[in-house]
Design an enzyme around this catalytic site. Structure first.
Site, PDB file in Angstrom:
ATOM      1  N   SER A 228      -2.499   9.423 -39.900  1.00 34.42           N
ATOM      2  CA  SER A 228      -2.180   7.433 -40.114  1.00 34.42           C
ATOM      3  C   SER A 228      -3.494   7.436 -38.840  1.00 34.42           C
ATOM      4  O   SER A 228      -3.777   7.717 -37.717  1.00 34.42           O
ATOM      5  CB  SER A 228      -1.397   7.588 -38.808  1.00 34.42           C
ATOM      6  OG  SER A 228      -1.564   6.302 -38.396  1.00 34.42           O
TER       7      SER A 228
ATOM      8  N   HIS B 289      -1.636   7.531 -44.531  1.00 33.12           N
ATOM      9  CA  HIS B 289      -0.535   6.026 -43.688  1.00 33.12           C
ATOM     10  C   HIS B 289      -0.831   5.251 -43.084  1.00 33.12           C
ATOM     11  O   HIS B 289      -2.057   5.666 -42.565  1.00 33.12           O
ATOM     12  CB  HIS B 289       0.529   7.829 -42.153  1.00 33.12           C
ATOM     13  CG  HIS B 289       1.548   6.851 -42.378  1.00 33.12           C
ATOM     14  ND1 HIS B 289       2.731   6.392 -42.433  1.00 33.12           N
ATOM     15  CD2 HIS B 289       1.658   6.146 -41.018  1.00 33.12           C
ATOM     16  CE1 HIS B 289       3.428   6.601 -41.993  1.00 33.12           C
ATOM     17  NE2 HIS B 289       2.743   5.212 -40.216  1.00 33.12           N
TER      18      HIS B 289
ATOM     19  N   ASP C 199      -0.309   1.881 -41.084  1.00 28.22           N
ATOM     20  CA  ASP C 199       0.616   1.163 -40.005  1.00 28.22           C
ATOM     21  C   ASP C 199       0.312  -0.734 -40.084  1.00 28.22           C
ATOM     22  O   ASP C 199      -0.650  -0.677 -39.758  1.00 28.22           O
ATOM     23  CB  ASP C 199       0.018   1.688 -38.914  1.00 28.22           C
ATOM     24  CG  ASP C 199       0.436   2.987 -38.829  1.00 28.22           C
ATOM     25  OD1 ASP C 199       1.982   3.096 -38.866  1.00 28.22           O
ATOM     26  OD2 ASP C 199       0.315   4.041 -37.861  1.00 28.22           O
TER      27      ASP C 199
ATOM     28  N   MET D 278       1.123  -3.974 -39.216  1.00 35.79           N
ATOM     29  CA  MET D 278       1.186  -4.295 -37.772  1.00 35.79           C
ATOM     30  C   MET D 278       1.262  -6.174 -37.231  1.00 35.79           C
ATOM     31  O   MET D 278       0.740  -6.113 -37.792  1.00 35.79           O
ATOM     32  CB  MET D 278       0.933  -3.871 -36.954  1.00 35.79           C
ATOM     33  CG  MET D 278       1.407  -2.440 -36.116  1.00 35.79           C
ATOM     34  SD  MET D 278       0.869  -2.113 -34.432  1.00 35.79           S
ATOM     35  CE  MET D 278       0.902   0.077 -35.001  1.00 35.79           C
TER      36      MET D 278
ATOM     37  N   HIS E 106       2.587   1.641 -43.974  1.00 37.28           N
ATOM     38  CA  HIS E 106       4.252   2.121 -42.898  1.00 37.28           C
ATOM     39  C   HIS E 106       4.592   0.507 -41.820  1.00 37.28           C
ATOM     40  O   HIS E 106       3.231   0.295 -42.141  1.00 37.28           O
ATOM     41  CB  HIS E 106       4.381   2.823 -41.573  1.00 37.28           C
ATOM     42  CG  HIS E 106       5.349   2.187 -40.261  1.00 37.28           C
ATOM     43  ND1 HIS E 106       5.352   3.676 -39.472  1.00 37.28           N
ATOM     44  CD2 HIS E 106       6.453   1.775 -40.600  1.00 37.28           C
ATOM     45  CE1 HIS E 106       6.322   2.438 -38.895  1.00 37.28           C
ATOM     46  NE2 HIS E 106       6.820   2.793 -38.947  1.00 37.28           N
TER      47      HIS E 106
ATOM     48  N   MET F 146       5.294  -2.208 -40.072  1.00 36.90           N
ATOM     49  CA  MET F 146       6.471  -2.623 -38.558  1.00 36.90           C
ATOM     50  C   MET F 146       6.023  -4.261 -39.113  1.00 36.90           C
ATOM     51  O   MET F 146       5.088  -4.205 -37.465  1.00 36.90           O
ATOM     52  CB  MET F 146       5.623  -1.932 -38.363  1.00 36.90           C
ATOM     53  CG  MET F 146       6.454  -0.744 -37.401  1.00 36.90           C
ATOM     54  SD  MET F 146       4.710   0.453 -36.646  1.00 36.90           S
ATOM     55  CE  MET F 146       3.805   0.786 -38.152  1.00 36.90           C
TER      56      MET F 146
ATOM     57  N   MET G 273      11.425   7.100 -36.596  1.00 34.65           N
ATOM     58  CA  MET G 273      10.167   7.308 -35.377  1.00 34.65           C
ATOM     59  C   MET G 273      10.782   7.895 -34.702  1.00 34.65           C
ATOM     60  O   MET G 273      11.826   7.682 -34.246  1.00 34.65           O
ATOM     61  CB  MET G 273      10.283   5.108 -35.129  1.00 34.65           C
ATOM     62  CG  MET G 273      10.232   4.615 -36.391  1.00 34.65           C
ATOM     63  SD  MET G 273       8.214   4.719 -36.717  1.00 34.65           S
ATOM     64  CE  MET G 273       7.462   5.044 -35.117  1.00 34.65           C
TER      65      MET G 273
ATOM     66  N   PHE H 176       1.832   2.188 -31.009  1.00 33.49           N
ATOM     67  CA  PHE H 176       0.906   2.108 -30.609  1.00 33.49           C
ATOM     68  C   PHE H 176       0.399   3.877 -31.014  1.00 33.49           C
ATOM     69  O   PHE H 176       1.919   4.576 -30.312  1.00 33.49           O
ATOM     70  CB  PHE H 176       1.040   2.109 -28.617  1.00 33.49           C
ATOM     71  CG  PHE H 176       0.821   0.596 -28.975  1.00 33.49           C
ATOM     72  CD1 PHE H 176      -0.538  -0.129 -28.549  1.00 33.49           C
ATOM     73  CD2 PHE H 176       1.763  -0.116 -28.484  1.00 33.49           C
ATOM     74  CE1 PHE H 176      -0.282  -1.252 -28.008  1.00 33.49           C
ATOM     75  CE2 PHE H 176       2.171  -1.236 -28.778  1.00 33.49           C
ATOM     76  CZ  PHE H 176       0.356  -1.869 -28.311  1.00 33.49           C
TER      77      PHE H 176
ATOM     78  N   GLY I  71      -0.682   7.806 -29.508  1.00 33.52           N
ATOM     79  CA  GLY I  71      -1.220   8.207 -28.581  1.00 33.52           C
ATOM     80  C   GLY I  71       0.549   8.691 -27.444  1.00 33.52           C
ATOM     81  O   GLY I  71      -0.074   8.832 -26.465  1.00 33.52           O
TER      82      GLY I  71
ATOM     83  N   ASP J 230       7.869  10.158 -37.347  1.00 34.55           N
ATOM     84  CA  ASP J 230       6.513   9.232 -37.243  1.00 34.55           C
ATOM     85  C   ASP J 230       6.115   9.298 -35.599  1.00 34.55           C
ATOM     86  O   ASP J 230       7.191   8.830 -34.687  1.00 34.55           O
ATOM     87  CB  ASP J 230       5.882   8.011 -37.745  1.00 34.55           C
ATOM     88  CG  ASP J 230       4.979   7.395 -37.876  1.00 34.55           C
ATOM     89  OD1 ASP J 230       4.531   8.202 -36.894  1.00 34.55           O
ATOM     90  OD2 ASP J 230       5.130   6.204 -38.154  1.00 34.55           O
ATOM     91  N   GLY J 231       5.707   9.730 -35.057  1.00 29.89           N
ATOM     92  CA  GLY J 231       4.694   9.490 -33.430  1.00 29.89           C
ATOM     93  C   GLY J 231       5.239  10.633 -32.675  1.00 29.89           C
ATOM     94  O   GLY J 231       5.918  11.326 -32.673  1.00 29.89           O
ATOM     95  N   GLY J 232       3.758  10.910 -31.950  1.00 32.07           N
ATOM     96  CA  GLY J 232       3.938  12.083 -31.119  1.00 32.07           C
ATOM     97  C   GLY J 232       4.128  13.114 -32.317  1.00 32.07           C
ATOM     98  O   GLY J 232       3.990  14.707 -31.920  1.00 32.07           O
TER      99      GLY J 232
ATOM    100  N   GLY K 220      -1.531  10.919 -36.438  1.00 34.18           N
ATOM    101  CA  GLY K 220      -2.240  10.353 -35.606  1.00 34.18           C
ATOM    102  C   GLY K 220      -3.696  11.145 -35.114  1.00 34.18           C
ATOM    103  O   GLY K 220      -5.254  11.102 -35.003  1.00 34.18           O
ATOM    104  N   SER K 221      -3.192  10.784 -33.620  1.00 36.12           N
ATOM    105  CA  SER K 221      -4.032  11.467 -32.354  1.00 36.12           C
ATOM    106  C   SER K 221      -3.919  12.900 -33.556  1.00 36.12           C
ATOM    107  O   SER K 221      -5.191  13.597 -33.056  1.00 36.12           O
ATOM    108  CB  SER K 221      -3.498  11.584 -31.355  1.00 36.12           C
ATOM    109  OG  SER K 221      -2.814  10.120 -30.850  1.00 36.12           O
TER     110      SER K 221
HETATM  111  C1  DX5 Z   1       2.786   3.887 -34.365  1.00 36.62           C
HETATM  112  C2  DX5 Z   1       2.469   4.096 -35.811  1.00 36.62           C
HETATM  113  C3  DX5 Z   1       2.281   5.676 -36.188  1.00 36.62           C
HETATM  114  C4  DX5 Z   1       1.305   6.230 -35.554  1.00 36.62           C
HETATM  115  C5  DX5 Z   1       1.054   7.111 -34.694  1.00 36.62           C
HETATM  116  O1  DX5 Z   1       4.035   2.898 -33.879  1.00 36.62           O
HETATM  117  O2  DX5 Z   1       4.341   4.401 -36.574  1.00 36.62           O
HETATM  118  O3  DX5 Z   1       2.536   6.600 -37.305  1.00 36.62           O
HETATM  119  O4  DX5 Z   1      -0.090   5.959 -35.886  1.00 36.62           O
HETATM  120  O5  DX5 Z   1       0.689   7.922 -33.364  1.00 36.62           O
HETATM  121  P1  DX5 Z   1       0.274   8.870 -33.139  1.00 36.62           P
HETATM  122  O6  DX5 Z   1       0.868  10.614 -34.335  1.00 36.62           O
HETATM  123  O7  DX5 Z   1      -0.930   9.310 -31.964  1.00 36.62           O
HETATM  124  O8  DX5 Z   1       1.851   9.056 -32.254  1.00 36.62           O
HETATM  125 ZN    ZN Z   2       3.282   4.664 -38.888  1.00 35.78          ZN
END
Ligand code: DX5
Ligand code: ZN
Length: 221
Positions: free
Chosen positions: A8, A31, A33, A35, A64, A66, A135, A141, A143, A173-175, A195-196
């Site tokens: 991401s 990926h 995002d 928003m 993606h 949002m 999700m 966000f 992280g 997606d996420g964490g 992402g992170s």
């Molecule tokens: C959050 C996004 C994710 C985000 C994930 O709303 O949809 O794609 O980048 O980031 P990490 O992998 O750091 O949780």
């Molecule tokens: Zn995403």
């Protein structure tokens, strides 16, 4: 089927995106995002920026959305050539109609659900989608910590897809990191957004390889 890793770029450096995209060429999809500051309390970029990313990215785009009103905006992302366009169930009146429109334009159609959104209402129309995104954090966000309580939703999806012999990709997606990716793969995910854990420490290419190996260890036994 081997694990797909989609980094991401929310965790990349927005003023050096072309450089950062070059570091993830070994991943499956990038990926992206989108928003809108309404559906989620954060703002990233829109079609013009995503179009530029598309022209410089070494790998295809997994968009993606949002955003509110995906009926109005999602087709534009398919038209600019995104490989997949995923919109949120919570923001959409008629997900099946929108998915059909995206497929008609030539994109893979994805349905996303937030951590507290039940998946049951969508199981019977699952064949209308190319991928379902569960999700594993509240969208908005990078992280944040992986919400393990979302795993039963993946198992339900995975059972339904298997029972009906479908080829619907199941995405989280996420964490997602080297540890949580294993839990997600065990529950039936095969496509992993990170992402992170890709961009924040060390070399992205090495991080991608580690994530893929961890997921494959669960998926392929
Ligand atoms: C959050 C996004 C994710 C985000 C994930 O709303 O949809 O794609 O980048 O980031 P990490 O992998 O750091 O949780
Ligand atoms: Zn995403």
């Amino acid at each position: 089927m081997s694990a797909r890793i989609n980094p991401s770029i929310l965790s990349a450096d927005f003023v050096n995106l072309e450089r950062d995209l070059g570091t993830i060429a070994t991943a499956d999809l990038v990926h992206v995002d989108v928003m809108d500051n309404h559906f989620v309390p954060n703002l990233t970029f829109g079609p013009q920026m995503v179009g530029r990313i598309q022209t410089v990215s070494p790998i295809p785009l997994d968009v993606h959305l949002m955003i509110d009103d995906p009926e109005r905006w999602a087709p534009g992302y398919a038209e600019l050539g995104a490989y997949s366009v995923t919109f949120h169930a919570e923001a959409c009146q008629n997900p099946v109609a929108l998915a059909r429109r995206l497929r008609e334009i030539g994109a893979r159609a994805g349905l996303a659900v937030k951590p507290d959104t039940p998946i049951e209402p969508y199981l019977e129309v699952i064949e209308e989608f190319d991928q379902v995104l569960v999700m594993t954090v509240e969208p908005g966000f990078g992280g944040q910590s992986f919400i393990e309580a979302t795993m039963p939703k993946l198992s339900k999806l995975s059972d339904e897809v298997k029972r009906r012999g479908l080829d619907v990709w199941l995405q989280v997606d996420g964490g997602v990191d080297e540890h949580t990716i294993r839990a997600a793969a065990r529950a039936g995910a095969n496509t992993f957004v990170a992402g992170s854990s890709v961009f924040r420490n060390g070399e992205p290419a090495e991080n991608i390889a580690l994530l893929r190996a961890a997921a494959n260890a669960e998926m392929l036994g």
